[in-house]
Design an enzyme around this catalytic site. Structure first.
Site, mmCIF file in Angstrom:
data_model
loop_
_atom_site.group_PDB
_atom_site.id
_atom_site.type_symbol
_atom_site.label_atom_id
_atom_site.label_comp_id
_atom_site.label_asym_id
_atom_site.label_seq_id
_atom_site.Cartn_x
_atom_site.Cartn_y
_atom_site.Cartn_z
ATOM 1 N N ALA A 1 -1.537 2.066 0.927
ATOM 2 C CA ALA A 1 -0.454 2.852 1.519
ATOM 3 C C ALA A 1 0.427 1.884 2.303
ATOM 4 O O ALA A 1 -0.026 0.803 2.693
ATOM 5 C CB ALA A 1 -1.046 3.891 2.454
ATOM 6 N N GLY B 1 -4.994 2.845 -0.620
ATOM 7 C CA GLY B 1 -4.398 3.975 -1.341
ATOM 8 C C GLY B 1 -4.156 3.673 -2.820
ATOM 9 O O GLY B 1 -4.147 4.584 -3.648
ATOM 10 N N GLU C 1 -7.402 4.288 -4.411
ATOM 11 C CA GLU C 1 -7.663 5.733 -4.343
ATOM 12 C C GLU C 1 -6.894 6.474 -5.446
ATOM 13 O O GLU C 1 -7.404 7.415 -6.046
ATOM 14 C CB GLU C 1 -7.295 6.254 -2.952
ATOM 15 C CG GLU C 1 -8.166 5.592 -1.894
ATOM 16 C CD GLU C 1 -7.844 6.052 -0.497
ATOM 17 O OE1 GLU C 1 -6.974 5.432 0.135
ATOM 18 O OE2 GLU C 1 -8.447 7.027 -0.040
ATOM 19 N N GLU D 1 -9.461 -0.266 4.390
ATOM 20 C CA GLU D 1 -8.891 0.498 5.517
ATOM 21 C C GLU D 1 -9.635 0.280 6.823
ATOM 22 O O GLU D 1 -9.039 0.232 7.895
ATOM 23 C CB GLU D 1 -8.877 1.998 5.186
ATOM 24 C CG GLU D 1 -7.764 2.419 4.227
ATOM 25 C CD GLU D 1 -8.185 2.424 2.769
ATOM 26 O OE1 GLU D 1 -9.142 1.687 2.419
ATOM 27 O OE2 GLU D 1 -7.555 3.155 1.977
HETATM 28 N N1 CO8 Z 1 1.920 -1.955 3.251
HETATM 29 C C1 CO8 Z 1 3.143 -2.458 3.504
HETATM 30 N N2 CO8 Z 1 3.526 -3.695 3.113
HETATM 31 C C2 CO8 Z 1 2.638 -4.420 2.423
HETATM 32 C C3 CO8 Z 1 1.362 -3.960 2.107
HETATM 33 C C4 CO8 Z 1 1.000 -2.645 2.544
HETATM 34 N N3 CO8 Z 1 -0.179 -2.076 2.247
HETATM 35 N N4 CO8 Z 1 0.707 -4.911 1.405
HETATM 36 C C5 CO8 Z 1 1.556 -5.941 1.284
HETATM 37 N N5 CO8 Z 1 2.728 -5.656 1.905
HETATM 38 C C6 CO8 Z 1 3.909 -6.497 2.021
HETATM 39 C C7 CO8 Z 1 3.703 -7.587 3.066
HETATM 40 O O1 CO8 Z 1 3.960 -7.084 4.360
HETATM 41 C C8 CO8 Z 1 4.714 -8.616 2.612
HETATM 42 O O2 CO8 Z 1 5.994 -8.205 3.047
HETATM 43 P P1 CO8 Z 1 6.992 -9.316 3.734
HETATM 44 O O3 CO8 Z 1 7.247 -10.298 2.620
HETATM 45 O O4 CO8 Z 1 8.185 -8.493 4.092
HETATM 46 O O5 CO8 Z 1 6.239 -9.906 4.865
HETATM 47 C C9 CO8 Z 1 4.700 -8.476 1.089
HETATM 48 O O6 CO8 Z 1 4.133 -7.210 0.814
HETATM 49 C C10 CO8 Z 1 3.866 -9.536 0.407
HETATM 50 O O7 CO8 Z 1 2.574 -9.486 1.004
HETATM 51 P P2 CO8 Z 1 1.812 -10.802 1.550
HETATM 52 O O8 CO8 Z 1 2.801 -11.831 2.004
HETATM 53 O O9 CO8 Z 1 0.799 -10.369 2.516
HETATM 54 O O10 CO8 Z 1 1.169 -11.317 0.179
HETATM 55 P P3 CO8 Z 1 -0.205 -12.082 -0.017
HETATM 56 O O11 CO8 Z 1 -0.250 -12.440 -1.458
HETATM 57 O O12 CO8 Z 1 -0.363 -13.172 0.993
HETATM 58 O O13 CO8 Z 1 -1.350 -11.000 0.312
HETATM 59 C C11 CO8 Z 1 -2.416 -8.839 0.156
HETATM 60 C C12 CO8 Z 1 -1.448 -9.846 -0.502
HETATM 61 C C13 CO8 Z 1 -3.838 -9.431 0.208
HETATM 62 C C14 CO8 Z 1 -2.374 -7.584 -0.705
HETATM 63 C C15 CO8 Z 1 -1.942 -8.551 1.601
HETATM 64 O O14 CO8 Z 1 -0.572 -8.221 1.578
HETATM 65 C C16 CO8 Z 1 -2.683 -7.408 2.248
HETATM 66 O O15 CO8 Z 1 -3.771 -7.593 2.758
HETATM 67 N N6 CO8 Z 1 -2.059 -6.195 2.240
HETATM 68 C C17 CO8 Z 1 -2.656 -5.036 2.892
HETATM 69 C C18 CO8 Z 1 -3.806 -4.477 2.121
HETATM 70 C C19 CO8 Z 1 -4.392 -3.272 2.830
HETATM 71 O O16 CO8 Z 1 -4.912 -3.360 3.921
HETATM 72 N N7 CO8 Z 1 -4.299 -2.099 2.181
HETATM 73 C C20 CO8 Z 1 -4.754 -0.843 2.758
HETATM 74 C C21 CO8 Z 1 -3.615 -0.168 3.420
HETATM 75 S S1 CO8 Z 1 -4.075 1.284 4.311
HETATM 76 C C22 CO8 Z 1 -4.248 2.466 3.112
HETATM 77 O O17 CO8 Z 1 -4.073 2.223 1.968
HETATM 78 C C23 CO8 Z 1 -4.630 3.828 3.639
HETATM 79 C C24 CO8 Z 1 -4.777 4.845 2.524
HETATM 80 C C25 CO8 Z 1 -5.041 6.202 3.107
HETATM 81 C C26 CO8 Z 1 -3.927 7.170 2.824
HETATM 82 C C27 CO8 Z 1 -3.519 7.216 1.361
HETATM 83 C C28 CO8 Z 1 -2.032 7.061 1.210
HETATM 84 C C29 CO8 Z 1 -1.600 6.610 -0.174
#
Ligand code: CO8
Length: 255
Positions: A63, A108, A111, A131
């Site tokens: 998400a 998400g 999911e 999460e």
């Molecule tokens: N949300 C918003 N932005 C994101 C997300 C995210 N989940 N994941 C990546 N991005 C963005 C980054 O902020 C970045 O943006 P910017 O260039 O503007 O800084 C861009 O995407 C590229 O990401 P990274 O630079 O971090 O790229 P990397 O290759 O270094 O890392 C990862 C990739 C490992 C995927 C890393 O971005 C990461 O850890 N992302 C978060 C993963 C995470 O924690 N996901 C769970 C989110 S919470 C959730 O899903 C709750 C679900 C419950 C409700 C259901 C709703 C659908």
């Protein structure tokens, strides 16, 4: 527009999530667009199977975290309910949905994939429900769907640690049914196989495989008999059975 859909081979819809700059993170608009796309496809008689994937070799990194910061409990409840609506829609529509998982499939994103009928992973895929590391939980159906799929030992391990696992491990844990190095192509090939079967029988089978697990074995077996018997009221079964006897390919009237 973050979600687009195109038709291949006349009967296969490819739904693409495209928010590459944020690793296809699911924001409210994207969830709404997915709802609209699947609503639309569900009533399109031409579509017999659907492939869901993410642009730029990433399924979805969860998400949108930016949208979740500072929301109230009741707003979080609405987010969770909207995702539930989308997943229930995917389960309810007659066409099977295949998740073609490349790259990150987290939170998400996983999911959403868990709500699909079939999951195929690319060798580069990384899956997880991280999460807990953000101080929240997989509120898009993740706790219950992973539990249902893998049992409590694996689900507890993955959800409580927030570990991210490679495709090969997801295959061992039965989270995905195949790992391939040409994921989208392979998922489309599976969609092709499904589309060549009786649309009517496929819809019946999907109904049986979805959403019946909370009922007793006896009632599920009863439902199976019911769906089985209904197929005999349909010309597809006559055609399918006759084609086998006559050693020819069936031409299903419902297709
Ligand atoms: N949300 C918003 N932005 C994101 C997300 C995210 N989940 N994941 C990546 N991005 C963005 C980054 O902020 C970045 O943006 P910017 O260039 O503007 O800084 C861009 O995407 C590229 O990401 P990274 O630079 O971090 O790229 P990397 O290759 O270094 O890392 C990862 C990739 C490992 C995927 C890393 O971005 C990461 O850890 N992302 C978060 C993963 C995470 O924690 N996901 C769970 C989110 S919470 C959730 O899903 C709750 C679900 C419950 C409700 C259901 C709703 C659908």
């Amino acid at each position: 527009m973050y979600v687009k859909s195109n038709l291949v081979d006349e009967h296969i819809a490819i739904v693409t999530m495209d928010r590459s700059k944020a690793k296809n993170a699911l924001n409210a608009q994207m969830i709404q667009e997915l709802l609209e796309q699947f609503e639309c496809l569900s009533v399109n008689p031409q579509v017999r199977s659907i492939v869901l994937h993410g642009e730029n070799h990433t399924f979805a990194a969860g998400a949108d975290i930016h949208e979740m910061i500072g929301i109230s409990a009741s707003e979080a409840y609405t987010v969770s309910q909207n995702v539930n609506r989308l997943q229930n829609l995917i389960a309810r529509i007659p066409q099977p949905v295949i998740a073609a998982i490349e790259g990150y499939c987290l939170g998400g994103g996983l999911e959403l994939a868990l709500a699909c009928d079939i999951r195929i992973a690319d060798t580069n895929a990384q899956l997880g429900l991280p999460e807990v590391k953000l101080g929240i939980l997989p509120g898009g159906g993740g706790t219950q769907r992973l539990l249902e799929l893998t049992g409590s030992a694996v689900a507890s391990h993955l959800i409580l640690t927030g570990s991210i696992i490679p495709a090969s491990r997801a295959y061992e844990l039965h989270i995905v049914s195949e790992v391939t190095d040409s994921c989208l192509e392979h998922a489309t090939q599976i969609a092709r196989l499904i589309s060549s079967n009786s649309k009517n029988a496929v819809a019946s089978i999907k109904r049986l495989l979805n959403g019946q697990l909370n009922q007793s074995l006896q009632s599920r077996l009863h439902l199976e008999s019911h769906e089985f018997s209904l197929l005999f009221d349909h010309t597809d079964s006559v055609e399918g059975l006759s084609a086998f006897i006559e050693k020819r390919k069936p031409k299903f009237p419902s297709n």
